[in-house]
Design a protein around this motif. Sequence first.
Motif, mmCIF file in Angstrom:
data_model
loop_
_atom_site.group_PDB
_atom_site.id
_atom_site.type_symbol
_atom_site.label_atom_id
_atom_site.label_comp_id
_atom_site.label_asym_id
_atom_site.label_seq_id
_atom_site.Cartn_x
_atom_site.Cartn_y
_atom_site.Cartn_z
ATOM 1 N N GLN A 222 13.587 -1.720 4.907
ATOM 2 C CA GLN A 222 14.047 -1.414 3.554
ATOM 3 C C GLN A 222 13.417 -0.125 3.047
ATOM 4 O O GLN A 222 12.253 0.140 3.347
ATOM 5 C CB GLN A 222 13.620 -2.539 2.603
ATOM 6 N N PRO A 223 14.173 0.635 2.235
ATOM 7 C CA PRO A 223 13.555 1.789 1.584
ATOM 8 C C PRO A 223 12.359 1.320 0.750
ATOM 9 O O PRO A 223 12.378 0.220 0.208
ATOM 10 C CB PRO A 223 14.659 2.331 0.684
ATOM 11 N N GLY A 224 11.347 2.142 0.677
ATOM 12 C CA GLY A 224 10.186 1.799 -0.135
ATOM 13 C C GLY A 224 9.213 0.854 0.556
ATOM 14 O O GLY A 224 8.231 0.421 -0.057
ATOM 15 N N ALA A 225 9.462 0.543 1.834
ATOM 16 C CA ALA A 225 8.639 -0.447 2.533
ATOM 17 C C ALA A 225 7.174 -0.020 2.591
ATOM 18 O O ALA A 225 6.267 -0.817 2.344
ATOM 19 C CB ALA A 225 9.183 -0.684 3.940
ATOM 20 N N ALA A 226 6.924 1.266 2.899
ATOM 21 C CA ALA A 226 5.535 1.732 3.028
ATOM 22 C C ALA A 226 4.810 1.644 1.681
ATOM 23 O O ALA A 226 3.652 1.245 1.612
ATOM 24 C CB ALA A 226 5.509 3.164 3.562
ATOM 25 N N ARG A 227 5.509 2.005 0.618
ATOM 26 C CA ARG A 227 4.880 1.925 -0.714
ATOM 27 C C ARG A 227 4.490 0.493 -1.051
ATOM 28 O O ARG A 227 3.406 0.224 -1.557
ATOM 29 C CB ARG A 227 5.838 2.436 -1.797
ATOM 30 N N ARG A 228 5.414 -0.427 -0.781
ATOM 31 C CA ARG A 228 5.146 -1.829 -1.091
ATOM 32 C C ARG A 228 3.967 -2.357 -0.280
ATOM 33 O O ARG A 228 3.095 -3.050 -0.807
ATOM 34 C CB ARG A 228 6.378 -2.693 -0.790
ATOM 35 N N ILE A 229 3.930 -2.004 0.998
ATOM 36 C CA ILE A 229 2.857 -2.544 1.843
ATOM 37 C C ILE A 229 1.520 -1.901 1.489
ATOM 38 O O ILE A 229 0.484 -2.568 1.471
ATOM 39 C CB ILE A 229 3.238 -2.410 3.331
ATOM 40 N N PHE A 230 1.543 -0.606 1.160
ATOM 41 C CA PHE A 230 0.274 0.007 0.738
ATOM 42 C C PHE A 230 -0.231 -0.643 -0.540
ATOM 43 O O PHE A 230 -1.435 -0.892 -0.696
ATOM 44 C CB PHE A 230 0.406 1.529 0.560
ATOM 45 N N ALA A 231 0.678 -0.957 -1.455
ATOM 46 C CA ALA A 231 0.271 -1.624 -2.701
ATOM 47 C C ALA A 231 -0.350 -2.987 -2.385
ATOM 48 O O ALA A 231 -1.353 -3.383 -3.000
ATOM 49 C CB ALA A 231 1.480 -1.781 -3.628
ATOM 50 N N GLU A 232 0.215 -3.694 -1.417
ATOM 51 C CA GLU A 232 -0.355 -4.972 -0.983
ATOM 52 C C GLU A 232 -1.784 -4.790 -0.483
ATOM 53 O O GLU A 232 -2.675 -5.577 -0.800
ATOM 54 C CB GLU A 232 0.484 -5.545 0.157
ATOM 55 N N ILE A 233 -1.972 -3.750 0.322
ATOM 56 C CA ILE A 233 -3.305 -3.474 0.884
ATOM 57 C C ILE A 233 -4.295 -3.158 -0.243
ATOM 58 O O ILE A 233 -5.450 -3.605 -0.227
ATOM 59 C CB ILE A 233 -3.221 -2.312 1.908
ATOM 60 N N GLN A 234 -3.833 -2.402 -1.231
ATOM 61 C CA GLN A 234 -4.706 -2.038 -2.357
ATOM 62 C C GLN A 234 -5.171 -3.270 -3.138
ATOM 63 O O GLN A 234 -6.224 -3.250 -3.752
ATOM 64 C CB GLN A 234 -3.959 -1.093 -3.334
ATOM 65 N N ARG A 235 -4.341 -4.311 -3.117
ATOM 66 C CA ARG A 235 -4.688 -5.509 -3.872
ATOM 67 C C ARG A 235 -5.648 -6.434 -3.107
ATOM 68 O O ARG A 235 -6.127 -7.419 -3.664
ATOM 69 C CB ARG A 235 -3.420 -6.294 -4.248
ATOM 70 N N LEU A 236 -5.939 -6.147 -1.834
ATOM 71 C CA LEU A 236 -6.871 -6.991 -1.063
ATOM 72 C C LEU A 236 -8.268 -6.921 -1.669
ATOM 73 O O LEU A 236 -8.653 -5.902 -2.250
ATOM 74 C CB LEU A 236 -6.933 -6.529 0.402
ATOM 75 N N GLU A 237 -9.039 -8.012 -1.518
ATOM 76 C CA GLU A 237 -10.390 -8.030 -2.072
ATOM 77 C C GLU A 237 -11.257 -6.937 -1.466
ATOM 78 O O GLU A 237 -11.981 -6.238 -2.155
ATOM 79 C CB GLU A 237 -11.039 -9.393 -1.812
ATOM 80 N N GLU A 238 -11.165 -6.843 -0.125
ATOM 81 C CA GLU A 238 -11.931 -5.799 0.550
ATOM 82 C C GLU A 238 -10.943 -4.893 1.262
ATOM 83 O O GLU A 238 -10.014 -5.385 1.931
ATOM 84 C CB GLU A 238 -12.881 -6.443 1.571
ATOM 85 N N ARG A 239 -11.112 -3.569 1.163
ATOM 86 C CA ARG A 239 -10.154 -2.676 1.792
ATOM 87 C C ARG A 239 -10.342 -2.685 3.314
ATOM 88 O O ARG A 239 -11.469 -2.558 3.798
ATOM 89 C CB ARG A 239 -10.314 -1.250 1.286
ATOM 90 N N PRO A 240 -9.230 -2.844 4.092
ATOM 91 C CA PRO A 240 -9.353 -2.762 5.551
ATOM 92 C C PRO A 240 -9.797 -1.364 5.965
ATOM 93 O O PRO A 240 -9.579 -0.390 5.223
ATOM 94 C CB PRO A 240 -7.937 -3.051 6.052
ATOM 95 N N ASP A 241 -10.437 -1.244 7.148
ATOM 96 C CA ASP A 241 -10.813 0.103 7.605
ATOM 97 C C ASP A 241 -9.792 0.674 8.581
ATOM 98 O O ASP A 241 -9.837 1.855 8.899
ATOM 99 C CB ASP A 241 -12.247 0.128 8.182
#
Lengths: 331, 331
Positions: A222-241
């Motif tokens: 879907q269009p916008g997929a990367a934006r949505r997934i990055f937003a998901e990552i930003q909401r994680l308690e600890e940022r992945p490396d």
Amino acid sequence: MASTTLPTLSDVAKAASVSSATVSRYFSNPDSVATKTAERIRQAVLETGYTPNRLAGSLASNKSQLVSILIPQLAPSLFIETIEALVSKLSSAGCIVTVGVTEFDAAHNEALIMAALAYRAKAIIVTGEVSDEVRKFIRQSSTTAIEIWDLPEDPIDIAVGFSHWEIGRSLAQFVRSRGYTRPHFVTNPGPRGIKRRNGFLEEWQTGTGCDVTESLMQLPFQPGAARRIFAEIQRLEERPDVVLCGPDWMAQGLIVEAMHFGLRVPEDIAVIGFGNSAVASEMRPTITSVDIDDQRIAETIAEILLNRDRGEEIREKVVNTGFKIIARESA
Amino acid sequence: MASTTLPTLSDVAKAASVSSATVSRYFSNPDSVATKTAERIRQAVLETGYTPNRLAGSLASNKSQLVSILIPQLAPSLFIETIEALVSKLSSAGCIVTVGVTEFDAAHNEALIMAALAYRAKAIIVTGEVSDEVRKFIRQSSTTAIEIWDLPEDPIDIAVGFSHWEIGRSLAQFVRSRGYTRPHFVTNPGPRGIKRRNGFLEEWQTGTGCDVTESLMQLPFQPGAARRIFAEIQRLEERPDVVLCGPDWMAQGLIVEAMHFGLRVPEDIAVIGFGNSAVASEMRPTITSVDIDDQRIAETIAEILLNRDRGEEIREKVVNTGFKIIARESA
């Protein structure tokens, strides 16, 4: 309006005032007849509407040079580069190659397979799931069926691909060897994507005893997929490396997002793609990715078709063309 | 191995122990027969290898639901989004859609057209150049030919597209209205790309009396194209203030390069794409682009095919579906 009967070779011979043997010779090797004769035959072909060499008589002989490749989606698609290599290789080998787009729809996939069989295609190359009924149907036909991009235990006919589970496992080893400790896996929910994910998770958890965070991509992409997934990552308690992204375009999109939010790649967050498409070496930073050997897949398939044409038995029903992790700047 | 004669409707009727009329009814409307009968017929179709409804009898009746779309290249391609809209629209209208890839090769384009005609395709949709001989040949057939993405003066049959010269002209007006004074035009050297360039140059030079600097893209699109063209721009005596990029992926690549070399987009250098693909709204900054109406093109073509099926005369041979410049952050 066209006539309802197909013009024959002798119609062409008559129109060109040459023998049928000469027309035949022209079709197998145009240079074997005099230039003027060749031009006369060419004109006659166009006048009569005779179907050119490869396709002619395909219904009668049950053979044609038609190859039908079925893929779920045109772009953005993980398959595109493999398909491009295949189209190029098979076209230059004299095949008439068509691509059918199934849109992840089983009924549509089935209809395209049936169409290819009805037209007596020389080969069908499939990337999607095939129902038991249709598998049986393909096996009854004289069409060569090649499943690509996977190593099924019970191929319909022949399979040319690689192990997605092994790719997942190798990625986990790679990530560990680079010292990353908090991977985030973006899963492509197709059957192959799930295998890569499982290979990664099993190896990672066995090797480190640690957990992995995850996001699910949607299919079709879907269009916008990367934006949505990055937003998901930003909401994680600890940022992945490190983020394992699936397709390179997703990796590219995540890098754009990360940089937009002031993160450095790979220092603050590393990114790994899949497919080693052109964008992987063109992005800034360049993207670490998994290379699957499109050329080798295309060459293997061309060889299989050639051997079948010669009547040779294909002994190796499942061909593993392997993969390579290409380390670049992003991880 | 398959038999060399095609199974018939009555083979299916016999295998399912129903009348041919019932099988016929099943194919035109599966819901019109009892569920159990329908399942028996479906089984019989698979057992006998009967070609499903739409394709059946295509050679006899000179009609099929096969639609063949020919494009020069799979990806990255300007056409992909139009083709996706078309595949989706025509598939849901019951067509069997295949995509042929011509690789910018005239002989290959011709072979694919001839194959589609040999299979009595309902329609051929072309994006590339067609020789006079092949045009004549298509016109003699009963296949509908639709040229897309351009407005030819003498269409083979029907054309659905827009004016590339007008797009160039509108872009020049847009760039001027935004106060840019030193545009750089990246030309896609296909016939349509040249028209856009000429429209831009004529309008710009007439309106401003000023010159335009230029770069030439290569066809087929090459990896590293954006890097090479950005390097060309860097070597110019005076840096342009806006670059007109052709495809959005080229615009995206130039933005990545510009930012890598410390330039701000659009403050130091503005960038405009073409095609309004998903990347245009996903990039940071979002990309100003030219939108062509993929859905409208697809719907127009579906309607034309439906009207031909009904035997209606198509009065409008050249349909202009227009375009729109979408202003975003990059210019």
